[in-house]
Design a protein around this motif. Structure first.
Motif, mmCIF file in Angstrom:
data_model
loop_
_atom_site.group_PDB
_atom_site.id
_atom_site.type_symbol
_atom_site.label_atom_id
_atom_site.label_comp_id
_atom_site.label_asym_id
_atom_site.label_seq_id
_atom_site.Cartn_x
_atom_site.Cartn_y
_atom_site.Cartn_z
ATOM 1 N N VAL A 2 60.959 45.381 47.327
ATOM 2 C CA VAL A 2 61.064 46.720 47.854
ATOM 3 C C VAL A 2 60.017 47.801 47.212
ATOM 4 N N ALA A 3 59.294 48.678 47.816
ATOM 5 C CA ALA A 3 58.278 49.460 47.238
ATOM 6 C C ALA A 3 58.648 50.854 47.876
ATOM 7 N N THR A 4 58.380 51.815 46.894
ATOM 8 C CA THR A 4 58.675 53.029 47.507
ATOM 9 C C THR A 4 57.767 53.627 48.191
ATOM 10 N N VAL A 5 56.609 53.975 47.710
ATOM 11 C CA VAL A 5 55.570 54.386 48.563
ATOM 12 C C VAL A 5 54.557 53.269 48.958
ATOM 13 N N GLY A 6 53.616 53.656 49.799
ATOM 14 C CA GLY A 6 52.569 52.857 50.538
ATOM 15 C C GLY A 6 51.817 52.295 49.311
ATOM 16 N N MET A 7 51.257 52.992 48.495
ATOM 17 C CA MET A 7 50.145 52.492 47.538
ATOM 18 C C MET A 7 50.836 51.646 46.565
ATOM 19 N N VAL A 8 52.019 51.807 46.181
ATOM 20 C CA VAL A 8 52.734 50.746 45.320
ATOM 21 C C VAL A 8 52.960 49.455 46.396
ATOM 22 N N ALA A 9 53.331 49.655 47.471
ATOM 23 C CA ALA A 9 53.478 48.566 48.312
ATOM 24 C C ALA A 9 52.305 47.428 48.435
ATOM 25 N N ASP A 10 51.043 48.587 48.521
ATOM 26 C CA ASP A 10 49.821 47.524 48.655
ATOM 27 C C ASP A 10 49.532 46.596 47.596
ATOM 28 N N ALA A 11 49.746 47.420 46.364
ATOM 29 C CA ALA A 11 49.533 46.602 45.107
ATOM 30 C C ALA A 11 50.282 45.394 45.022
ATOM 31 N N VAL A 12 51.610 45.569 45.320
ATOM 32 C CA VAL A 12 52.763 44.625 45.256
ATOM 33 C C VAL A 12 52.223 43.393 46.471
ATOM 34 N N ARG A 13 51.735 43.814 47.435
ATOM 35 C CA ARG A 13 51.334 42.894 48.502
ATOM 36 C C ARG A 13 50.441 42.161 48.037
ATOM 37 N N ALA A 14 49.248 42.781 47.469
ATOM 38 C CA ALA A 14 47.931 42.233 46.979
ATOM 39 C C ALA A 14 48.437 40.880 46.072
ATOM 40 N N ILE A 15 49.071 41.386 44.847
ATOM 41 C CA ILE A 15 49.221 40.572 43.693
ATOM 42 C C ILE A 15 50.404 39.311 43.948
ATOM 43 N N GLY A 16 51.434 39.775 44.938
ATOM 44 C CA GLY A 16 52.341 38.912 45.188
ATOM 45 C C GLY A 16 51.742 37.833 46.168
ATOM 46 N N GLY A 17 50.762 38.081 46.979
ATOM 47 C CA GLY A 17 50.480 37.175 48.113
ATOM 48 C C GLY A 17 51.418 36.446 48.811
ATOM 49 N N GLU A 18 51.395 35.236 49.137
ATOM 50 C CA GLU A 18 52.424 34.586 49.656
ATOM 51 C C GLU A 18 53.720 34.300 49.168
#
Ligand SMILES: [Zn+2]
Length: 322
Positions: A34-50
């Protein structure tokens, strides 16, 4: 190493049957984040990948300074494997809860991974740092690096994937920073003043040599005083600044007051466009990504202040209306 030792001793103790249980327990991805704001979620999505599924609590147009978690947010956070926040008191109303959750599960405040010596003081709280670190691509790289370390610590088996994702994402952010430097340099010297609704753009200004003036303090909870508006109108008139900016997550009432105040003194100030300050654009659009959000801001500011930048930004992906 400790993990591997444990795996080997399990194998030795339990024989070949252990193979199945060991491999299934190691494959506990996707990690629910879970990420709070979108910018953090974007980083989490990019690094976490699949290997990661991420849910952002605050969507477009949401002001994180005043946002308080809903019941469903609490449920999501309770069920998640890990929580990522910006920290630095951005999520002011959620901080107590996040710290409480940290006693039970990993909670990472990624903005706080940036060395304090690189941060500016908050204009709203004397004992805090300015939390808007994503506005500087180079600062944000430090926060992104901490996401990479977080996933490696949680899921060392997939370290190589996280590292590769990080290299690609950090390179994209580097390109963004270089694009910003190139276009913002073209804004004429006397017009290098960025007037916005709240003090979110300090780090952008510091990176690219723009004087940044907020119409109210860093917290959107406080009303801008009439005196401050008056002072800013004078600045706009004196410096012949021709554009001020509205923000997607902040009311534009104060910006309008400036435009009208300047008009009353015979000076025309335009609203130079809407900037993304504390939230990204609509999901499934380019502006709904970190790169697109910052590209939009840099491109919009450059063009409104008389500099040269391509209408559709760094990658030719910005939507119409600039
Ligand atoms: Zn803000």
């Amino acid at each position: 190493m400790r993990y591997l030792t444990a795996v080997f001793s399990a194998l030795i103790l339990m024989g070949s049957a252990a193979l199945i249980s060991v491999s299934s327990s190691a494959a506990k991805t996707p990690i629910n984040a879970v990420a709070t704001v979108g910018m953090v979620a974007d980083a989490v999505r990019a690094i976490g990948g699949e290997h990661v599924k991420v849910d952002a609590l605050m969507g477009t147009g949401i002001d994180p300074h005043s946002y308080r978690q809903t019941r469903s947010d609490v449920v999501k956070m309770g069920r998640s494997d890990v929580i990522f926040a910006n920290g630095l008191y951005l999520e002011a109303q959620m901080e107590d809860l996040l710290l409480k959750l940290q006693e039970r599960k990993p909670v990472f405040f990624i903005g706080e991974a940036i060395e304090p010596v690189k941060l500016e003081g908050s204009t709203a709280y004397s004992d805090r740092f300015d939390p808007h670190v994503w506005m500087s691509p180079t600062l944000w790289q430090g926060a992104v690096a901490s996401v990479t370390q977080a996933f490696i610590s949680m899921d060392p088996e997939n370290e190589e994937d996280y590292q590769n994702n990080a290299v690609a994402y950090l390179a994209e952010i580097q390109e963004l920073s270089e694009y910003g430097a190139k276009i913002l340099k073209t804004v004429p010297k006397n017009r290098r003043v960025l007037v916005t609704a709240h003090d979110a753009f300090t780090y952008l200004g510091r990176d690219f040599d723009l004087e940044v003036v907020g119409i109210q303090g860093i917290s959107t909870n406080s009303e801008a005083g009439l005196q401050r508006i008056e002072m800013l109108v004078k600045l706009l008139v004196d410096r012949k600044v021709t554009a001020v900016f509205v923000e997607s997550s902040v009311s534009e009432r104060n910006v309008r007051a400036l435009v009208e105040g300047a008009a009353a003194r015979g000076h025309t100030v335009e609203v130079g466009g809407e900037l993304f300050s504390d939230a990204m654009g609509q999901s499934n659009t380019y502006e709904g990504t970190y790169i697109g959000m910052i590209d939009h801001n840099m491109t919009t500011v450059t063009r409104a202040l008389g500099g040269e930048a391509p209408l559709q930004g760094m990658q030719g992906k910005l939507g119409a209306g600039h």
